[in-house]
Design a protein around this motif. Structure first.
Motif, short mmCIF file in Angstrom:
data_model
loop_
_atom_site.label_atom_id
_atom_site.label_comp_id
_atom_site.label_asym_id
_atom_site.label_seq_id
_atom_site.Cartn_x
_atom_site.Cartn_y
_atom_site.Cartn_z
N ILE A 296 0.86 -1.18 0.00
CA ILE A 296 0.00 0.00 0.00
C ILE A 296 0.90 1.23 0.00
O ILE A 296 1.36 1.68 1.06
N PRO A 297 1.18 1.81 -1.19
CA PRO A 297 2.03 3.01 -1.24
C PRO A 297 1.22 4.28 -0.97
O PRO A 297 0.13 4.46 -1.52
N LEU A 298 1.76 5.14 -0.13
CA LEU A 298 1.19 6.46 0.17
C LEU A 298 2.32 7.47 0.08
O LEU A 298 3.39 7.25 0.66
N SER A 299 2.11 8.58 -0.64
CA SER A 299 3.20 9.55 -0.74
C SER A 299 2.68 10.93 -1.10
O SER A 299 1.58 11.09 -1.63
N LEU A 300 3.52 11.91 -0.81
CA LEU A 300 3.34 13.29 -1.26
C LEU A 300 4.32 13.51 -2.39
O LEU A 300 5.44 12.98 -2.37
N ASN A 301 3.92 14.31 -3.38
CA ASN A 301 4.84 14.61 -4.47
C ASN A 301 4.64 16.04 -4.94
O ASN A 301 3.63 16.67 -4.65
N TYR A 302 5.62 16.54 -5.64
CA TYR A 302 5.59 17.90 -6.17
C TYR A 302 5.99 17.83 -7.63
O TYR A 302 7.00 17.21 -7.97
N LEU A 303 5.19 18.44 -8.51
CA LEU A 303 5.48 18.46 -9.94
C LEU A 303 6.05 19.80 -10.34
O LEU A 303 5.46 20.85 -10.05
N LEU A 304 7.19 19.78 -11.01
CA LEU A 304 7.83 20.97 -11.55
C LEU A 304 7.73 20.90 -13.07
O LEU A 304 8.09 19.89 -13.66
N GLY A 305 7.24 21.97 -13.69
CA GLY A 305 7.14 22.00 -15.14
C GLY A 305 5.84 22.62 -15.58
O GLY A 305 5.07 23.13 -14.77
N LYS A 306 5.60 22.59 -16.88
CA LYS A 306 4.35 23.09 -17.42
C LYS A 306 4.07 22.40 -18.74
O LYS A 306 4.92 21.70 -19.28
N GLY A 307 2.87 22.61 -19.23
CA GLY A 307 2.48 21.93 -20.45
C GLY A 307 2.23 20.46 -20.17
O GLY A 307 1.47 20.12 -19.28
N ARG A 308 2.93 19.61 -20.93
CA ARG A 308 2.76 18.16 -20.77
C ARG A 308 3.89 17.49 -20.01
O ARG A 308 3.77 16.37 -19.58
N SER A 309 5.03 18.17 -19.85
CA SER A 309 6.21 17.55 -19.25
C SER A 309 6.46 18.07 -17.84
O SER A 309 6.52 19.28 -17.62
#
Length: 190
Positions: A103-116
Motif C-alpha cells: 500500500i504506497p502512500l506519498s506526497l509529491n511535487y510536480l515541476l514543469g508546465k504543459g505536458r512535461s
C-alpha cells in the motif's frame, strides 16, 4: 553511508526547487521592466496552462513506490496541473502459496508546465507478506513499512488522455537503502 545519500538527495531537491523559483521570479521581473515605470509594478507570475482543473491520474505501476505491481490514484491539492499533490495505491502478488500486499502512500511535487513534468516525492509503503522468514525486506511478523522517494519524469496531457511516468524510486528502511530502484507507470489523466 545512508546519511550521506539522504543528505545528497535533500540538497539536490533544494537546489532544483530554488532554481525553479529563481527562473519564475526573473521572468516576472523582466515583464515588469517592459511596463510603464510610472504605473504600479505587477510582479504576479502569468497564468500558464498549468492552471485550470486539477490534474487527477489513475495508473498502474511496475516497481516504483509500490515496490511490485500496483494500481494507484494521484491528484494535485490545488487547481493547478503542477505543484503539491499526493498518491495512494494498492498492490497484491501471490506465488506458490506466499502472498505480498503493498500500500504506497506519498506526497509529491510536480515541476514543469504543459505536458512535461519532473516529479519529486517522498512517502511510505506498507508491506505485508506470508510467512517468508528468509526475506531481508520483511521483519519476523511478515510486515514492514518501507520509506520511498521519487525522482521521475511525468508525461501528462494538458486536458485528458494517457499519461506515462518513469524514473528512480529509492527505497529504504532501518536495515537497507536501495538508491537505484526504479519504476514505470501507464495511466489516464482526467
Amino acid at each position: 553511508m545512508k546519511k550521506i545519500y539522504l543528505l545528497g538527495i535533500t540538497l539536490l531537491l533544494m537546489a532544483a526547487t530554488s532554481v525553479s523559483f529563481a527562473q519564475q521570479f526573473n521572468y516576472a521581473k523582466a515583464r515588469a521592466v517592459k511596463m510603464d515605470l510610472k504605473a504600479p509594478m505587477d510582479l504576479k507570475l502569468p497564468k500558464a496552462e498549468t492552471t485550470g482543473p486539477r490534474a487527477q491520474n489513475v495508473f498502474v505501476e511496475l516497481g516504483g513506490q509500490g515496490l511490485l505491481f500496483t494500481v494507484n490514484y494521484d491528484t494535485r491539492f490545488g487547481n493547478r496541473r503542477d505543484g503539491l499533490g499526493g498518491r495512494a495505491g494498492i498492490g497484491y502478488l501471490a506465488v506458490d502459496g506466499e502472498h505480498v500486499t503493498t500500500i504506497p502512500l506519498s506526497l509529491n511535487y510536480l515541476l514543469g508546465k504543459g505536458r512535461s513534468f519532473f516529479e519529486i516525492g517522498l512517502g511510505a509503503t506498507v508491506v505485508t507478506a506470508g510467512s517468508d522468514d528468509d526475506s531481508i525486506i520483511f521483519d519476523e511478523n511478515g510486515g514492514n513499512v518501507v520509506g520511498t522517494m521519487s525522482f521521475a519524469y511525468r508525461l501528462q496531457p494538458v486536458d485528458k488522455g494517457f499519461s506515462l511516468r518513469a524514473g528512480f524510486t529509492p527505497v529504504f528502511n532501518g536495515d537497507f537503502f536501495v538508491p537505484y530502484y526504479a519504476g514505470v507507470s501507464l495511466g489516464y489523466t482526467f
